[in-house]
Write a protein that holds these residues in place. Structure first.
Motif, PDB file in Angstrom:
ATOM      1  N   ASP A   2       0.823  -1.218   0.000  1.00 30.68           N
ATOM      2  CA  ASP A   2       0.000   0.000   0.000  1.00 30.68           C
ATOM      3  C   ASP A   2       0.855   1.266   0.000  1.00 30.68           C
ATOM      4  OD1 ASP A   2      -2.297  -1.520   0.022  1.00 30.68           O
ATOM      5  OD2 ASP A   2      -2.552  -1.392   2.199  1.00 30.68           O
ATOM      6  N   ASP A   3       1.991   1.196   0.697  1.00 33.14           N
ATOM      7  CA  ASP A   3       2.879   2.357   0.805  1.00 33.14           C
ATOM      8  C   ASP A   3       4.106   2.233  -0.102  1.00 33.14           C
ATOM      9  OD1 ASP A   3       3.989   0.257   2.221  1.00 33.14           O
ATOM     10  OD2 ASP A   3       4.415   1.420   4.027  1.00 33.14           O
ATOM     11  N   GLY A   4       4.002   1.385  -1.122  1.00 35.29           N
ATOM     12  CA  GLY A   4       5.145   1.112  -2.001  1.00 35.29           C
ATOM     13  C   GLY A   4       5.719   2.350  -2.673  1.00 35.29           C
ATOM     14  N   SER A   5       4.849   3.232  -3.143  1.00 34.88           N
ATOM     15  CA  SER A   5       5.306   4.448  -3.809  1.00 34.88           C
ATOM     16  C   SER A   5       6.069   5.342  -2.830  1.00 34.88           C
ATOM     17  CB  SER A   5       4.111   5.182  -4.402  1.00 34.88           C
ATOM     18  OG  SER A   5       4.522   6.365  -5.019  1.00 34.88           O
ATOM     19  N   ALA A  45      11.309   7.112  -0.428  1.00 32.53           N
ATOM     20  CA  ALA A  45      12.211   7.090   0.734  1.00 32.53           C
ATOM     21  C   ALA A  45      13.541   6.439   0.377  1.00 32.53           C
ATOM     22  CB  ALA A  45      11.557   6.341   1.885  1.00 32.53           C
ATOM     23  N   LEU A  46      13.511   5.398  -0.447  1.00 39.65           N
ATOM     24  CA  LEU A  46      14.753   4.732  -0.862  1.00 39.65           C
ATOM     25  C   LEU A  46      15.645   5.683  -1.650  1.00 39.65           C
ATOM     26  CD1 LEU A  46      13.366   1.241  -1.862  1.00 39.65           C
ATOM     27  CD2 LEU A  46      14.915   1.740   0.039  1.00 39.65           C
ATOM     28  N   GLU A  47      15.009   6.550  -2.436  1.00 39.95           N
ATOM     29  CA  GLU A  47      15.796   7.539  -3.178  1.00 39.95           C
ATOM     30  C   GLU A  47      16.511   8.475  -2.198  1.00 39.95           C
ATOM     31  OE1 GLU A  47      15.424  10.417  -7.053  1.00 39.95           O
ATOM     32  OE2 GLU A  47      13.600  10.001  -5.909  1.00 39.95           O
ATOM     33  N   GLU A  48      15.827   8.854  -1.119  1.00 39.82           N
ATOM     34  CA  GLU A  48      16.461   9.689  -0.089  1.00 39.82           C
ATOM     35  C   GLU A  48      17.604   8.945   0.602  1.00 39.82           C
ATOM     36  OE1 GLU A  48      14.023  11.647   2.889  1.00 39.82           O
ATOM     37  OE2 GLU A  48      12.314  11.562   1.508  1.00 39.82           O
ATOM     38  N   ILE A  49      17.390   7.658   0.882  1.00 39.71           N
ATOM     39  CA  ILE A  49      18.382   6.870   1.629  1.00 39.71           C
ATOM     40  C   ILE A  49      19.620   6.582   0.773  1.00 39.71           C
ATOM     41  CG2 ILE A  49      18.818   4.613   2.695  1.00 39.71           C
ATOM     42  CD1 ILE A  49      15.786   4.649   3.524  1.00 39.71           C
ATOM     43  N   VAL A  61      14.247   0.056  -9.297  1.00 41.01           N
ATOM     44  CA  VAL A  61      14.285  -1.285  -8.720  1.00 41.01           C
ATOM     45  C   VAL A  61      14.923  -2.232  -9.721  1.00 41.01           C
ATOM     46  CG1 VAL A  61      12.295  -0.976  -7.199  1.00 41.01           C
ATOM     47  CG2 VAL A  61      11.916  -1.787  -9.518  1.00 41.01           C
ATOM     48  N   PRO A  62      15.541  -3.304  -9.245  1.00 36.55           N
ATOM     49  CA  PRO A  62      15.681  -3.643  -7.835  1.00 36.55           C
ATOM     50  C   PRO A  62      16.636  -2.687  -7.125  1.00 36.55           C
ATOM     51  CG  PRO A  62      17.007  -5.144  -9.143  1.00 36.55           C
ATOM     52  CD  PRO A  62      16.226  -4.283 -10.118  1.00 36.55           C
TER      53      PRO A  62
END
Length: 102
Positions: free
Chosen positions: A51-54, A59-63, A69-70
């Motif tokens: 549900d919160d995948g987007s 957030a992964l881009e920030e981290i 992906v992957p």
């Protein structure tokens, strides 16, 4: 920190090997297949099925600076994507062993 970023960071921190993936992505399938063939235990989060995948992808881009992906982490270290994982094929057994995934 956003809930999605907290969730992503917790997943990374609590698992030796993590693949943030999308179920339909051929590069994701190739990465998971390589890890499976090596006998690795890894955590997968299918962003297209969460549900919160987007928000997690943002957030992964920030981290890590990587949005695509992957998005792979071994022993809490950002490895990159499928081409990065494939390029490190020869060193994967020792990396995975260090991460407690073998």
């Amino acid at each position: 920190m956003s809930a999605a970023k907290t969730k992503a960071q917790t997943i990374i921190d609590e698992n030796g090997v993590v693949v943030f993936s999308k179920s339909y992505c051929p590069y994701c399938r190739a990465s998971k297949s390589l890890l499976t063939d090596l006998g690795a235990k890894y955590y997968t989060l299918e962003l297209d099925q969460a549900d919160d995948g987007s928000a997690i992808q943002d957030a992964l881009e920030e981290i890590s600076g990587q949005r695509t992906v992957p998005n792979i982490y071994i022993k809490q270290k950002h490895i990159g994507g499928n081409s990065d994982l494939q390029a490190r094929k020869s060193e994967l057994p020792s990396l995975l062993k260090d991460a407690g995934a073998l």
